[in-house]
Design a protein around this motif. Structure first.
Motif, PDB file in Angstrom:
ATOM      1  N   LEU A 235       0.811  -1.215   0.000  1.00 21.68           N
ATOM      2  CA  LEU A 235       0.000   0.000   0.000  1.00 21.68           C
ATOM      3  C   LEU A 235       0.845   1.265   0.000  1.00 21.68           C
ATOM      4  CD1 LEU A 235      -2.956  -0.992   2.340  1.00 21.68           C
ATOM      5  CD2 LEU A 235      -2.667  -1.359  -0.123  1.00 21.68           C
ATOM      6  N   HIS A 236       1.957   1.259   0.709  1.00 20.85           N
ATOM      7  CA  HIS A 236       2.814   2.450   0.720  1.00 20.85           C
ATOM      8  C   HIS A 236       3.408   2.684  -0.664  1.00 20.85           C
ATOM      9  CE1 HIS A 236       2.568   3.461   4.946  1.00 20.85           C
ATOM     10  NE2 HIS A 236       2.597   2.155   5.203  1.00 20.85           N
ATOM     11  N   ALA A 237       3.842   1.636  -1.321  1.00 22.33           N
ATOM     12  CA  ALA A 237       4.439   1.771  -2.647  1.00 22.33           C
ATOM     13  C   ALA A 237       3.425   2.274  -3.670  1.00 22.33           C
ATOM     14  CB  ALA A 237       5.037   0.438  -3.103  1.00 22.33           C
ATOM     15  N   CYS A 238       2.172   1.853  -3.544  1.00 23.41           N
ATOM     16  CA  CYS A 238       1.203   2.258  -4.570  1.00 23.41           C
ATOM     17  C   CYS A 238       0.437   3.527  -4.225  1.00 23.41           C
ATOM     18  CB  CYS A 238       0.261   1.112  -4.911  1.00 23.41           C
ATOM     19  SG  CYS A 238      -0.998   0.704  -3.697  1.00 23.41           S
ATOM     20  N   PHE A 239       0.267   3.867  -2.949  1.00 25.57           N
ATOM     21  CA  PHE A 239      -0.548   5.025  -2.588  1.00 25.57           C
ATOM     22  C   PHE A 239       0.221   6.256  -2.122  1.00 25.57           C
ATOM     23  CE2 PHE A 239      -4.058   1.840  -1.642  1.00 25.57           C
ATOM     24  CZ  PHE A 239      -4.863   2.243  -2.695  1.00 25.57           C
ATOM     25  N   ASP A 240       1.403   6.089  -1.538  1.00 25.47           N
ATOM     26  CA  ASP A 240       2.071   7.211  -0.875  1.00 25.47           C
ATOM     27  C   ASP A 240       2.218   8.448  -1.764  1.00 25.47           C
ATOM     28  OD1 ASP A 240       2.235   5.851   1.504  1.00 25.47           O
ATOM     29  OD2 ASP A 240       4.421   5.645   1.494  1.00 25.47           O
ATOM     30  N   ARG A 241       2.660   8.270  -2.987  1.00 22.86           N
ATOM     31  CA  ARG A 241       2.899   9.460  -3.810  1.00 22.86           C
ATOM     32  C   ARG A 241       1.612  10.113  -4.320  1.00 22.86           C
ATOM     33  NH1 ARG A 241       3.133   9.635  -9.239  1.00 22.86           N
ATOM     34  NH2 ARG A 241       3.039   7.734 -10.462  1.00 22.86           N
ATOM     35  N   PHE A 242       0.466   9.455  -4.108  1.00 25.22           N
ATOM     36  CA  PHE A 242      -0.827  10.013  -4.518  1.00 25.22           C
ATOM     37  C   PHE A 242      -1.575  10.676  -3.363  1.00 25.22           C
ATOM     38  CE2 PHE A 242      -0.017   6.631  -7.622  1.00 25.22           C
ATOM     39  CZ  PHE A 242      -0.092   7.381  -8.786  1.00 25.22           C
ATOM     40  N   ARG A 243      -0.973  10.673  -2.176  1.00 23.09           N
ATOM     41  CA  ARG A 243      -1.663  11.229  -0.997  1.00 23.09           C
ATOM     42  C   ARG A 243      -2.134  12.655  -1.267  1.00 23.09           C
ATOM     43  NH1 ARG A 243      -2.806   7.592   3.295  1.00 23.09           N
ATOM     44  NH2 ARG A 243      -3.402   9.461   4.385  1.00 23.09           N
ATOM     45  N   GLU A 244      -1.218  13.534  -1.581  1.00 20.45           N
ATOM     46  CA  GLU A 244      -1.560  14.939  -1.767  1.00 20.45           C
ATOM     47  C   GLU A 244      -2.411  15.173  -3.006  1.00 20.45           C
ATOM     48  OE1 GLU A 244       1.234  18.532  -1.970  1.00 20.45           O
ATOM     49  OE2 GLU A 244       1.986  17.349  -0.269  1.00 20.45           O
ATOM     50  N   SER A 245      -2.045  14.601  -4.112  1.00 15.92           N
ATOM     51  CA  SER A 245      -2.694  14.898  -5.388  1.00 15.92           C
ATOM     52  C   SER A 245      -4.051  14.228  -5.577  1.00 15.92           C
ATOM     53  CB  SER A 245      -1.775  14.486  -6.542  1.00 15.92           C
ATOM     54  OG  SER A 245      -1.503  13.091  -6.484  1.00 15.92           O
ATOM     55  N   HIS A 246      -4.262  13.045  -5.021  1.00 22.86           N
ATOM     56  CA  HIS A 246      -5.472  12.276  -5.315  1.00 22.86           C
ATOM     57  C   HIS A 246      -6.288  11.873  -4.079  1.00 22.86           C
ATOM     58  CE1 HIS A 246      -3.216  11.766  -9.041  1.00 22.86           C
ATOM     59  NE2 HIS A 246      -4.272  11.247  -9.610  1.00 22.86           N
ATOM     60  N   LEU A 247      -5.640  11.676  -2.939  1.00 26.80           N
ATOM     61  CA  LEU A 247      -6.296  11.003  -1.819  1.00 26.80           C
ATOM     62  C   LEU A 247      -6.660  11.891  -0.638  1.00 26.80           C
ATOM     63  CD1 LEU A 247      -3.979   7.864  -1.883  1.00 26.80           C
ATOM     64  CD2 LEU A 247      -6.260   8.059  -2.884  1.00 26.80           C
ATOM     65  N   ASP A 248      -5.913  12.947  -0.383  1.00 28.34           N
ATOM     66  CA  ASP A 248      -6.152  13.746   0.814  1.00 28.34           C
ATOM     67  C   ASP A 248      -7.531  14.396   0.845  1.00 28.34           C
ATOM     68  OD1 ASP A 248      -3.811  13.072   2.046  1.00 28.34           O
ATOM     69  OD2 ASP A 248      -2.774  14.966   1.618  1.00 28.34           O
ATOM     70  N   GLY A 249      -8.118  14.687  -0.302  1.00 35.73           N
ATOM     71  CA  GLY A 249      -9.442  15.302  -0.351  1.00 35.73           C
ATOM     72  C   GLY A 249     -10.588  14.342  -0.112  1.00 35.73           C
ATOM     73  N   LEU A 250     -10.299  13.060  -0.058  1.00 33.37           N
ATOM     74  CA  LEU A 250     -11.353  12.061   0.145  1.00 33.37           C
ATOM     75  C   LEU A 250     -11.806  12.063   1.601  1.00 33.37           C
ATOM     76  CD1 LEU A 250      -9.769   9.119  -1.870  1.00 33.37           C
ATOM     77  CD2 LEU A 250     -11.693  10.563  -2.591  1.00 33.37           C
ATOM     78  N   LYS A 251     -13.112  12.055   1.786  1.00 28.38           N
ATOM     79  CA  LYS A 251     -13.666  11.973   3.135  1.00 28.38           C
ATOM     80  C   LYS A 251     -13.964  10.527   3.517  1.00 28.38           C
ATOM     81  CE  LYS A 251     -15.629  16.531   3.548  1.00 28.38           C
ATOM     82  NZ  LYS A 251     -15.796  17.368   2.445  1.00 28.38           N
ATOM     83  N   THR A 252     -14.275   9.693   2.504  1.00 31.12           N
ATOM     84  CA  THR A 252     -14.673   8.311   2.771  1.00 31.12           C
ATOM     85  C   THR A 252     -13.992   7.367   1.785  1.00 31.12           C
ATOM     86  OG1 THR A 252     -16.847   9.118   3.483  1.00 31.12           O
ATOM     87  CG2 THR A 252     -16.644   6.753   3.041  1.00 31.12           C
ATOM     88  N   ILE A 253     -13.452   6.286   2.317  1.00 34.28           N
ATOM     89  CA  ILE A 253     -12.885   5.192   1.528  1.00 34.28           C
ATOM     90  C   ILE A 253     -13.803   3.994   1.748  1.00 34.28           C
ATOM     91  CG2 ILE A 253     -10.883   3.694   1.173  1.00 34.28           C
ATOM     92  CD1 ILE A 253     -10.136   6.636   0.782  1.00 34.28           C
TER      93      ILE A 253
END
Length: 150
Positions: free
Chosen positions: A100-118
């Motif tokens: 998960l770190h390898a696939c998600f970490d670099r997308f935190r700011e650009s794609h994921l931080d705005g999500l309220k619900t997963i």
């Protein structure tokens, strides 16, 4: 067998190609419109990705501008949700054993931080439940909901 229509497959950018003598599905992994990887899927659930390519979540750009996103264990599962009208869906790149770190970490700011619900829509087998737990740990229990399949 999942009832996924050809328009859904085409809208999702899935291609068909030949690998050896087999006709296979080609799930193209895009980021900002640029191809990053291709995962080939045989009907017998055999998988192969391009060599020396980055493993990113399939359909990652579906997160942009969304408040919630569904995460599945594989692209075919994401297509099943797309067939039901759910477009804000991504898949981990390597099934239940995804880093998960390898696939998600670099997308935190650009794609994921705005999500309220997963919304985690994984399989109910042992690897799927382990992936569910890893996703909850990664994103935080307060942000995650889990689909309970029959």
């Amino acid at each position: 067998s999942r009832g996924i229509s050809m328009p859904t497959v085409m809208d999702a950018g899935v291609k068909w190609c030949t690998r050896g003598s087999d006709h296979v599905m080609a799930f193209v992994y895009y980021e900002a419109g640029e191809m990053v990887n291709i995962q080939y899927r045989w009907m017998q659930k055999r998988f192969q990705s391009e060599k020396a390519c980055e493993y990113i979540p399939w359909n990652i750009d579906a997160c942009i501008g969304e408040e919630e996103v569904y995460i599945t264990e594989g692209p075919i599962d994401a297509l099943s949700l797309m067939e039901c009208g759910i477009r804000n869906v991504i898949s981990v790149p390597n099934g239940a054993q995804s880093d998960l770190h390898a696939c998600f970490d670099r997308f935190r700011e650009s794609h994921l931080d705005g999500l309220k619900t997963i919304i985690i829509a994984g399989d109910n087998d042992k690897p799927g439940l382990e992936l569910r737990d890893k996703l909850i740990s990664y994103f935080g229990v307060g942000k995650c909901k889990v689909v309970e399949w029959e």
